[in-house]
Motif scaffolding. Structure first.
Motif: not given
Length: 433
Positions: A197-205
């Motif tokens: 699996s791959a999780k896209v890391l997203r910032s708070t903005n």
């Protein structure tokens, strides 16, 4: 005529190759390509409108074999021999089907031993003998139905001849009607790394930072038994080529992007400077991921995640990237990004564009035309590219997502604002050698 050995619940093959239950679609295609001139007349069957609901089939009509793949995991779940006259079959080194040996009920019982009483399907007029991972189907004449109804031990052959197998199915488990594609077998790992699996890391903005990948490969133990080894890696924008290679291993292929279709918009000075260097792609086919490195800084600036849908130009080049991330509409930026709202949507490799576009605003798409290396027309037609924040969605005509491109919103080191804007406008198409 192919001469093949069967292993119930496992494989069909010969000394040089074998189709193994659980193997990926691309691995089966690679076997067929290696047998050019021996395996002929190959057909690939799939549904354009419902690619996730209809099995993907590799049909070998001249050899009487059909390979059936699960449309979601794209691994082999059933092997069918639908014409016993076109192939030789053996079990334990002894033929039970050949021009000299007819696969009658007596022959099957002699080769495979005792089984449960057979099952008669009156609607299809078929009699089936089931072993674990293996089933044989016999056409039944209406005058023999009464004898068949009592099972194998009391068959009555009024004509004095036993019926012959019309179809054989090889699968994993004990029930052919409920068969599922098994996990990728260790014999099919071939020293490669695969993606769980791959999780896209997203910032708070609301912008992407990189990927968190759950991977697996072939490991070993002190007992010398090969086992599945799992581990997690993070690759981020700004990572160097060495960083990515250390985390993910050597890429399957390296491609130097020599063509920049946006170069005509650059100043003459920039065009001359850019001609001396080239952005570099690391192609990880078994992960379904491409990593693009900036020519100037040699750091990661773009990820391309492929969904490997049939009917796309790059189908069978990549395994499906099982990505997942939550996407928030720009209208909700005042909300806490860590919590879902009514306008949040989870984006996966199986999401459709109409579901996503209902949440996020989208402008008029860019039409992406691809051509082969011989400049022949693309038989699958164009795709449509929609941009949102730092994401580009490539959408097929059937509304499924063909790929997702994540690009860095931070200009590379010492890069001018002008060249950075040119970078954002670059052609999003992926080229591979």
């Amino acid at each position: 005529m192919l001469d093949l050995e069967i292993v119930p619940e496992l494989s069909l093959g010969c000394d040089t190759w074998e189709f193994v239950l659980g193997m990926h679609f691309s691995q089966a295609i690679a076997i067929i390509q290696s047998q050019v001139g021996i395996i002929k007349g190959v057909q690939v069957l799939y549904s354009d409108t419902n690619p996730l609901g209809v099995d993907i089939i590799i049909n070998l009509p001249q050899d009487g074999v059909r390979l059936i793949f699960d449309p979601i995991v794209q691994r082999l779940k059933t092997i069918e021999v639908f014409n016993m006259k076109l192939v030789k079959l053996k079990y334990g080194g002894v033929h039970f089907n050949s021009p000299e040996v007819l696969p009658s009920i007596e022959q099957i019982e002699h080769s495979f031993g005792a089984t449960h009483p057979g099952v008669y399907d009156a609607a299809k007029q078929l009699f089936a003998l089931h072993f674990r991972g293996l089933s044989f189907f016999f056409p039944v004449d209406s005058k023999l139905q009464e004898g068949y109804a009592h099972g194998l031990g009391s068959l009555i052959f009024l004509s004095g001849a036993s019926p012959v197998v019309s179809k054989m199915s090889l699968y994993s488990g004990s029930n052919v009607s409920e068969t599922r594609a098994p996990p990728l077998p260790l014999s099919c790992y071939h020293r490669q790394i695969y993606l769980d699996s791959a999780k896209v890391l997203r910032s708070t903005n609301g912008y992407s930072k990189g990927l968190k990948l759950k991977l697996y490969t072939e490991g070993s133990s002190r007992s010398l038994e090969h086992r599945r080894q799992c581990f997690t890696r993070e690759v981020l924008f700004g990572d160097s080529c060495q960083d990515v290679a250390m985390k993910l291993g050597a890429p399957n292929r390296i491609f130097f992007k020599s063509e920049d279709k946006m170069k005509i918009h650059s100043s003459s000075v920039n065009r001359q400077a850019q001609s001396k260097r080239s952005d570099t792609f690391f192609n990880y086919f078994t992960l379904g991921i491409d990593v693009l490195f900036d020519a100037r800084t040699q750091t990661c600036k773009k990820f391309v995640l492929h969904t490997n849908y049939p009917g796309h130009f790059n189908f069978n080049m990549y395994h499906r990237c099982e990505f997942k991330f939550n996407l928030k509409s720009e209208n909700d930026h005042d909300c806490n990004y860590g919590k879902k709202s009514s306008e949040d949507i989870e984006v996966t490799a199986y999401a459709k564009w109409d579901e996503i576009s209902a949440v996020v605003p989208s402008a008029r798409p860019v039409v992406l035309h691809r051509a082969s290396s011989t400049n022949t027309a693309n038989p699958f037609g164009a795709t449509f590219c929609y941009g949102y924040q730092d994401i580009i969605f490539e959408v097929m005509t059937n509304n499924h997502i063909a790929s997702i491109t994540l690009y860095s919103t931070i200009p590379p080191l010492k890069q001018t604002e002008q060249s950075y804007q040119e970078h954002k406008l670059q052609d999003i198409s992926l080229s591979v050698a």
